[in-house]
Design a protein around this motif. Structure first.
Motif, PDB file in Angstrom:
ATOM      1  N   GLY A  26       0.786  -1.132   0.080  1.00 29.30           N
ATOM      2  CA  GLY A  26       0.244   0.007  -0.113  1.00 29.30           C
ATOM      3  C   GLY A  26       0.930   1.394  -0.138  1.00 29.30           C
ATOM      4  N   ALA A  27       0.190   2.362   0.521  1.00 24.64           N
ATOM      5  CA  ALA A  27       0.942   3.783   0.487  1.00 24.64           C
ATOM      6  C   ALA A  27       2.109   3.734   1.448  1.00 24.64           C
ATOM      7  CB  ALA A  27      -0.131   4.886   0.345  1.00 24.64           C
ATOM      8  N   PRO A  28       3.017   3.870   1.267  1.00 24.99           N
ATOM      9  CA  PRO A  28       4.213   4.162   1.953  1.00 24.99           C
ATOM     10  C   PRO A  28       4.138   5.122   2.982  1.00 24.99           C
ATOM     11  CG  PRO A  28       5.161   4.684  -0.082  1.00 24.99           C
ATOM     12  CD  PRO A  28       3.670   4.342  -0.388  1.00 24.99           C
ATOM     13  N   PRO A  29       4.873   5.090   4.232  1.00 27.48           N
ATOM     14  CA  PRO A  29       4.847   6.351   5.096  1.00 27.48           C
ATOM     15  C   PRO A  29       5.649   7.490   4.575  1.00 27.48           C
ATOM     16  CG  PRO A  29       6.240   4.691   5.930  1.00 27.48           C
ATOM     17  CD  PRO A  29       5.397   4.115   4.671  1.00 27.48           C
ATOM     18  N   ALA A  30       5.380   8.655   4.965  1.00 26.92           N
ATOM     19  CA  ALA A  30       6.205  10.014   4.522  1.00 26.92           C
ATOM     20  C   ALA A  30       7.652   9.369   4.815  1.00 26.92           C
ATOM     21  CB  ALA A  30       5.817  11.103   5.352  1.00 26.92           C
ATOM     22  N   PRO A  31       8.797  10.146   4.208  1.00 28.85           N
ATOM     23  CA  PRO A  31      10.048   9.589   4.213  1.00 28.85           C
ATOM     24  C   PRO A  31      10.480  10.113   5.920  1.00 28.85           C
ATOM     25  CG  PRO A  31       9.791  10.661   2.302  1.00 28.85           C
ATOM     26  CD  PRO A  31       8.436  10.902   2.785  1.00 28.85           C
ATOM     27  N   GLU A  32      10.018  11.047   6.432  1.00 32.45           N
ATOM     28  CA  GLU A  32      10.571  11.327   7.717  1.00 32.45           C
ATOM     29  C   GLU A  32       9.837  10.268   8.978  1.00 32.45           C
ATOM     30  OE1 GLU A  32       7.031  14.099   6.618  1.00 32.45           O
ATOM     31  OE2 GLU A  32       8.688  13.371   5.810  1.00 32.45           O
TER      32      GLU A  32
END
Length: 333
Positions: A26-32
């Protein structure tokens, strides 16, 4: 954190698979968010980090390289080539290419994205069956001599292929899916690893989330979740496997651990040399996974787990026909 050997390296008994911070589920988390999770893993004593050129078509290596830059001397960095994203007019697509020139280019690209001069353990992500394994491993051995990589690994290969590769250059690690519900390594490759002094690295050690116990309805999976193409996660097949979870969760309660910890503890008890690399997007789940190193299981509990979840009781193959054709692992009849 308990320690185990990965080739010449002493690493944490549980590593971190970084794929799903950029890819596949699914959608990956934000890079931070991904960077914070990697830093938390460091705090918990994790010293082995696993990425690949394929994951997010390079974005995962960029994330891992940035997050670990200040800690490079403290960790064992693992990546993979021979399967990467290639640009076509209609978009970037996954391509398996084990030709020496492709492997060399993959490695150079990975070094740049990771921001490092050398990769500690570099795997051939998939054996390209159009190229003799000896040729691909020969290219990897050239990279060792050039100081680009330190150790060579293989992913999703059979015992026969491992032995052919090892005759060209020592293979430090083999990485393959292994969990209670995917037991294929027990056919032959675990024995070959033991004979050759090759460390076995288990990916998807909690059965792609099945052994966590909280995925009950596969219709909730994101449309771009790779499990939607896996036979065991088809609605009818998954429903047929769900009854296994009730008895499994009862054993977890008895052992005083979470279901995910039970799956990881089973692996750690099964072989005191292998290293599981669970992945997650959630820091609480990360903390839960790492604590599995302290779970103690009795021989009787191990036997009950293996009688409950095994190739005879699990319904469905792990890969569809296309993906199965891309791997070289032994299969149960």
């Amino acid at each position: 954190m308990k320690q185990r050997q990965l080739g010449p390296y002493t690493v944490s008994a549980i590593g971190l698979g970084c794929m799903n911070l950029s890819h596949a589920y699914g959608a990956p988390p934000a890079p931070e968010v991904g960077e914070a999770l990697i830093h938390r893993a460091l705090d918990l004593g994790v010293t082995m980090f696993d990425t690949a050129a394929l994951y997010g078509f390079g974005t995962n290596e960029l994330l891992v390289g940035k997050a670990l830059k200040a800690h490079r001397s403290e960790i064992t960095l693992c990546s993979k080539g021979g399967m990467a994203g290639v640009s076509f007019p209609d978009g970037v697509k996954r391509v398996i290419n084990g030709r020496p020139e492709a492997i060399r280019q993959n490695c150079e690209d990975s070094l740049a994205r990771l921001g490092t001069d050398v990769i500690d353990l570099y795997y051939l992500h998939r054996w390209d069956k159009q190229v003799p394994i000896e040729d691909s491993v020969g290219a990897l051995s050239d990279l060792v001599r050039a100081g680009k990589i330190r150790e060579i690994g293989l992913s999703e290969v059979s015992a026969t292929t491992l032995r052919k590769a090892h005759a060209v250059h020592p293979i430090a690690a083999v990485q393959t899916e292994y969990s209670l519900w995917t037991r294929n390594p027990e056919i032959a490759v675990l024995k070959a690893c033991e004979e050759l002094g090759t460390t076995f690295v288990a990916f998807s050690p909690v059965a792609r989330g099945f052994l966590c116990g909280d995925l009950r309805d596969v219709s909730t999976l994101a449309v771009n979740d790779i499990r939607r193409a896996m036979p065991r996660f088809a609605a009818d097949t998954y429903a047929a496997n769900l009854p296994l979870l009730d008895a499994y969760q009862a054993i977890a309660r008895e052992a005083g651990c979470t279901p995910a910890q039970l799956g990881l503890a089973w692996l750690l008890h099964k072989d005191n040399k292998l290293i599981p690399i669970p992945g997650t997007q959630n820091i609480r789940h990360l903390e839960d996974n790492i604590a599995a190193a302290d779970v103690v299981l009795s021989a009787e509990q191990m036997q009950r787990l293996e009688a409950l979840i095994n190739p005879q009781t699990v319904k469905g193959p792990r890969y569809n026909a296309v993906n199965a054709s891309e791997v070289d692992t032994e299969e149960f009849a």
